[in-house]
Design an enzyme around this catalytic site. Structure first.
Site, PDB file in Angstrom:
ATOM      1  N   GLU A   1     -46.200  59.618 -12.463  1.00 59.15           N
ATOM      2  CA  GLU A   1     -46.063  58.174 -12.624  1.00 59.15           C
ATOM      3  C   GLU A   1     -44.880  57.668 -11.799  1.00 59.15           C
ATOM      4  OE1 GLU A   1     -44.710  55.179 -16.287  1.00 59.15           O
ATOM      5  OE2 GLU A   1     -44.564  57.365 -16.477  1.00 59.15           O
ATOM      6  N   HIS A   2     -45.064  56.561 -11.096  1.00 57.61           N
ATOM      7  CA  HIS A   2     -43.951  55.945 -10.374  1.00 57.61           C
ATOM      8  C   HIS A   2     -43.169  55.064 -11.344  1.00 57.61           C
ATOM      9  CE1 HIS A   2     -41.673  53.263  -7.757  1.00 57.61           C
ATOM     10  NE2 HIS A   2     -41.885  54.102  -6.759  1.00 57.61           N
TER      11      HIS A   2
ATOM     12  N   ASP B   1     -31.715  71.179 -15.365  1.00 56.01           N
ATOM     13  CA  ASP B   1     -31.007  70.812 -14.122  1.00 56.01           C
ATOM     14  C   ASP B   1     -30.508  69.379 -14.246  1.00 56.01           C
ATOM     15  OD1 ASP B   1     -29.978  71.019 -11.572  1.00 56.01           O
ATOM     16  OD2 ASP B   1     -31.875  70.657 -10.559  1.00 56.01           O
TER      17      ASP B   1
END
Length: 305
Positions: free
Chosen positions: A90-91, A212
């Site tokens: 998804e953007h 991360d």
């Protein structure tokens, strides 16, 4: 890329949208589709790209599944015709964390870290058998990558063993092979026997980790909701996620205060943070070269005392 996305997403319309960009590892761009809306496609031509992106996809699914922390919705990984692979998610328009959003992000991270043990507690109190959802070991169901280096996520029932062998030692061995760094190996050999003492008096339970979480992998949506991305997911010690978060900036006091309100520091926290930073400095050494070697050596020497 538009034709390829039409095939992979069974879309009838795909057009570039949202510009392009990339980080140290991969390149990405936004596209508008008729059936998935606005998506972001990240691609990499390395031979291990499919493994890297499949780990990212499964990690995003796991994070999303907790309901504790917002991530871009994972969609698909596919091979590139000229080699390598790509991932579609998804953007999301992401902005830097605001001071107000920082505290919420810290709370959400703590909720994520508590989620697995809460599953265990609920199952034990209700006796309904949902303990099958609880993860009792350290590792993950698939290979994930921190950067482009694959992580050994073989399930292990002891955290100290897992972290020593499958995180630190793997990175040390890579550095020795790549740079012929015998001094690093010597310092590692001197420090390694001390690692169990850093965990004396605490019980480490498996928590689902981002893996991360530096300042470049977190932000907020246009609605002001904290969001994390580019994970290197596995089940590990909750304190591990805080190691890199204090290395490169991007997190203020409100983030850590909110986190520790739900998960207080325990004895030896500061020393273990150095141990967890060591992994990330070794990982950066193996990715980006000698500019990170000094930090590795400093921590190894200090922890060996």
């Amino acid at each position: 890329m538009e034709r390829l996305l039409m095939k992979e997403l069974a879309s009838t319309s795909v057009s570039p949208a949202g510009g392009s960009g990339g980080g140290c590892i991969s390149q990405g761009a936004g596209y508008l589709t008729d059936n998935y809306g606005h998506v972001f496609v990240k691609q990499n031509k390395k031979s291990g790209a499919a493994t890297m992106f499949m780990g990212e996809l499964e990690g995003l699914k796991a994070l999303e599944g907790t309901g504790c922390i917002r991530v871009p919705k994972p969609i698909k990984v596919f091979p590139m015709p000229d080699g390598g692979a790509a991932i579609i998610v998804e953007h999301v328009h992401i902005k830097p964390l605001s001071p107000t959003c920082e505290a919420e992000a810290g709370t959400n991270l703590a909720r994520l870290h508590l989620h697995n043990r809460e599953l265990k507690e609920k199952a034990e109190s209700s006796g309904d058998g949902n303990s099958l959802r609880y993860v009792a070991e350290f590792g993950f169901s698939t290979t994930t990558c921190c950067g482009y280096i694959p992580q050994d996520n073989t399930w292990t029932d002891d955290w100290v063993t897992f972290f020593t062998q499958r995180r630190l030692e793997l990175q040390v061995n890579l550095a020795v092979k790549k740079y012929h760094d015998q001094e690093l190996l010597h310092q590692w050999t001197a420090m390694k026997p001390k690692i169990p003492s850093f965990f004396k008096g605490i019980v480490v339970q498996p928590s689902l980790l981002h893996g991360d979480l530096w300042g470049g992998n977190i932000g907020q949506t246009a609605k002001g909701e904290p969001i994390v991305f580019d994970p290197a997911v596995f089940y590990g010690h909750d304190e591990y996620d805080l190691g890199i978060s204090s290395m490169f900036g991007g997190f203020g006091k409100s983030f850590f205060d909110a986190y520790h309100k739900l998960i207080p520091r325990t004895e030896g926290f500061d020393v273990r943070q150095e141990l967890y930073k060591l992994f990330h400095y070794l990982n950066h050494y193996n990715h980006f070269g000698s500019s990170y070697r000094g930090s590795c050596m400093k921590i190894l020497k200090n922890l060996a005392r």
